[in-house]
Design an enzyme around this catalytic site. Structure first.
Site, PDB file in Angstrom:
ATOM      1  N   ASP A   1       0.861  -1.173   0.000  1.00  0.00           N
ATOM      2  CA  ASP A   1       0.000   0.000   0.000  1.00  0.00           C
ATOM      3  C   ASP A   1       0.905   1.233   0.000  1.00  0.00           C
ATOM      4  O   ASP A   1       1.690   1.418   0.923  1.00  0.00           O
ATOM      5  CB  ASP A   1      -0.870  -0.057   1.260  1.00  0.00           C
ATOM      6  CG  ASP A   1      -1.696   1.201   1.433  1.00  0.00           C
ATOM      7  OD1 ASP A   1      -2.217   1.688   0.436  1.00  0.00           O
ATOM      8  OD2 ASP A   1      -1.803   1.694   2.567  1.00  0.00           O
TER       9      ASP A   1
ATOM     10  N   THR B 251      -3.125   5.255  -3.673  1.00  0.00           N
ATOM     11  CA  THR B 251      -2.016   6.003  -3.072  1.00  0.00           C
ATOM     12  C   THR B 251      -0.749   5.878  -3.905  1.00  0.00           C
ATOM     13  O   THR B 251       0.013   6.832  -4.035  1.00  0.00           O
ATOM     14  CB  THR B 251      -1.739   5.488  -1.657  1.00  0.00           C
ATOM     15  OG1 THR B 251      -1.704   4.074  -1.692  1.00  0.00           O
ATOM     16  CG2 THR B 251      -2.820   5.916  -0.710  1.00  0.00           C
TER      17      THR B 251
END
Length: 545
Positions: free
Chosen positions: A61, A94
């Site tokens: 992530d 992201t």
């Protein structure tokens, strides 16, 4: 005669300005993007980060990785910030936002080196972003909210797309259903806090379950709790913030008594206070007593004899979640335990999950809360699963609030790139070059998707450009067959707000870095330590009297 040099700043202050400064900032941002570049998309790799204490984190992530990298370069910090804001605002995308910002800067580097004024570039970029966002809103597909079944299918697909690039992609069908189910249970405001995620080691990922209500780990308990019933139907629940145990005397308390009877009276008074509290709780009709503070062994025995269940030292957020789900309110005294401050649920039971005991409250009347119990082998793996579920939950929340979607997999970027390239040919001057550069930068997403999957990026991008020029609006990278495909039909969907947010954040960051032309670093003085850190901690110096 030499003019005397004016010394403005402290000796050793580092100042750098002008074009070289800009270029060095741009290079720093490239380095940051390199760190997360390979984690993009369904074939993205994971990063293993070890912090100063030796704790290992495995994640792909973008925001998590950038948070754990200790970035000190002032300009590169901007990229870390936009990844964080994207994570807080939409939850997913992201990595793409960091890549886009870095790619914008990379495309602009030659123009900066040639001495084009940064303000011209910024103006063009603001213009391009405005056009791109407008175009995204135009082509996004709206989903009707009236048809619940259709809306649910859409949400499941959005959740599955968000999980495609995570470690749990193999179980995405299982988890996307679970996530949508969980979000559907919340009220209109969709508060994240009301979805509790508990991790229990052991078992397989598929053993994870969703509890419609509240579940939390059994707290520390005294002797006597084994005699308490482990299951109730329709119990009343008392939520307290009260200590139910005898307190030891204060060390320096002094009570003077003349005879044994007086002492006995004091001891009795203590017991009576405790029994009085217990009696009031018992009479209130509550069957399950939860308290944030400890419940002692006397109280545990007392409740066990009267068929009540008690748990002390319950964590505050679990107590609040129980309150939201079962109604009632948290009491700080036992004086007024009326029916309206007691919670209620259909079934309360204590079950064994893995090696832990969990208390479950099911069928809560006001149930606007739920708990996901995750199972899995390794601790890092479960933490990564939790992060992936968090991303998926955020995406589903966004998709419920903004009901328009676009196709992922680089399709929307290619379409915007084509649109801006066509637009740039209609305007004269420097703007044409700059909007063309913006359009080229957008291609970084599909290109990176190809690189991560090991495809020939140039070949696939050429196919995509050709397809979009012929009007194949939703064509993007097909990772499974090393080709291009209509990603809208392939159900690779994401809420349009994710893309809009990524574009605006990335171009703002790029403009911000371009508008800095000088960095002044104050010297770290080596003589005195950091302010406040010299003395002040530990013991003071002995005073000389």
């Amino acid at each position: 005669m030499m003019p005397t040099p004016v010394i403005l700043l402290k000796e050793g202050t580092d100042t750098s300005q002008g074009v070289p400064q800009l270029i060095s900032n741009i290079n720093a941002c490239q380095v940051i993007a390199e760190a997360v570049r390979t984690t993009l998309g369904p074939r993205g790799m994971d990063k293993l980060m070890v912090d100063s204490r030796g704790k290992a984190t495995i994640s792909n992530d973008g925001a998590t990785i950038l948070k754990l990298l200790d970035v000190v370069h002032p300009a590169a910090k901007t990229l870390v910030d936009i990844a964080r804001s994207q994570d807080a605002e939409v939850g997913d995308g992201t990595t793409s936002v960091t890549l886009l910002a870095a790619e914008f800067l990379k495309q602009l580097k030659p123009y900066v080196e040639e001495g084009l004024h940064p303000q011209t570039i910024i103006r063009a970029f603001r213009n391009a972003t405005h056009l791109a966002v407008k175009k995204t809103k135009e082509i996004a597909v709206t989903v009707k909210k009236d048809n619940k079944k259709e809306q649910r299918e859409l949400l499941v697909k959005c959740a599955a797309t968000a999980m495609n690039s995570k470690l749990i992609a193999g179980q995405k069908e299982f988890f996307s259903e679970m996530v949508v189910e969980a979000v559907m249970m919340l009220d209109e405001l969709l508060p994240l806090k009301m979805i509790g995620i508990k991790k229990v080691q052991g078992g397989a990922l598929e053993d994870s379950q969703l509890v419609a209500g509240v579940a939390f780990k059994k707290t520390f308990s005294y002797a006597g709790f084994e005699m308490q019933p482990k299951r109730y139907a329709n119990p009343k629940i008392a939520l307290l913030n009260v200590e139910l145990e005898l307190k030891a005397e204060k060390d320096n308390a002094e009570v003077r008594v003349k005879c044994v009877e007086d002492y006995q009276a004091i001891v009795d008074a203590e017991w009576n206070i405790l029994y009085d509290k217990l009696d009031k709780i018992c009479k209130s009709g509550a069957k399950v007593v939860l308290s944030k503070l400890p419940i002692g062994d006397v109280a545990t025995q007392y409740f066990a004899d009267r068929d009540l269940f008690c748990a002390g030292r319950v964590q505050e957020e679990d107590l609040k979640r129980t309150m939201m789900a079962c109604g009632g309110s948290i009491q700080t005294s036992v004086g007024s335990l009326t029916d309206d401050v007691l919670g209620q649920c259909e079934v309360f039971e204590e079950l064994q999950v893995g090696g832990e005991r969990y208390n479950f409250f099911k069928g809560c009347p006001r149930s606007r809360a739920c708990t996901i119990i995750l199972r899995g082998g390794a601790e890092q793996f479960m933490e990564e699963t939790e992060r992936s579920l968090h991303d998926a939950i955020m995406i589903v929340r966004r998709a419920i609030k903004n009901d328009s979607i676009v196709a992922g997999g680089g399709a929307i970027e290619m379409e915007l790139s084509k649109y801006l390239r066509d637009y740039s040919r209609t305007i004269p001057g420097k703007q044409q070059l700059l909007i063309g550069a913006y359009a080229k930068a957008l291609e970084v997403i599909p290109r990176q998707l190809c690189d991560n999957a090991g495809f020939d990026a140039t070949n696939i991008l050429n196919k995509l450009r050709a397809k979009h020029a012929q009007g194949g609006m939703w064509y993007g990278v097909d990772v499974n067959n090393e080709d291009i495909a209509d990603n809208y039909l392939a159900c690779v969907w994401e809420p349009s707000v994710v893309r809009i947010n990524a574009l605006t954040a990335a171009s703002e960051a790029a403009c911000l870095i371009l508008s800095v032309d000088e960095t002044i670093k104050n010297p770290r003085s080596s003589v005195d330590g950091p302010p406040g850190g010299g003395r002040g901690r530990g013991r003071g110096r002995p005073h000389a009297h």
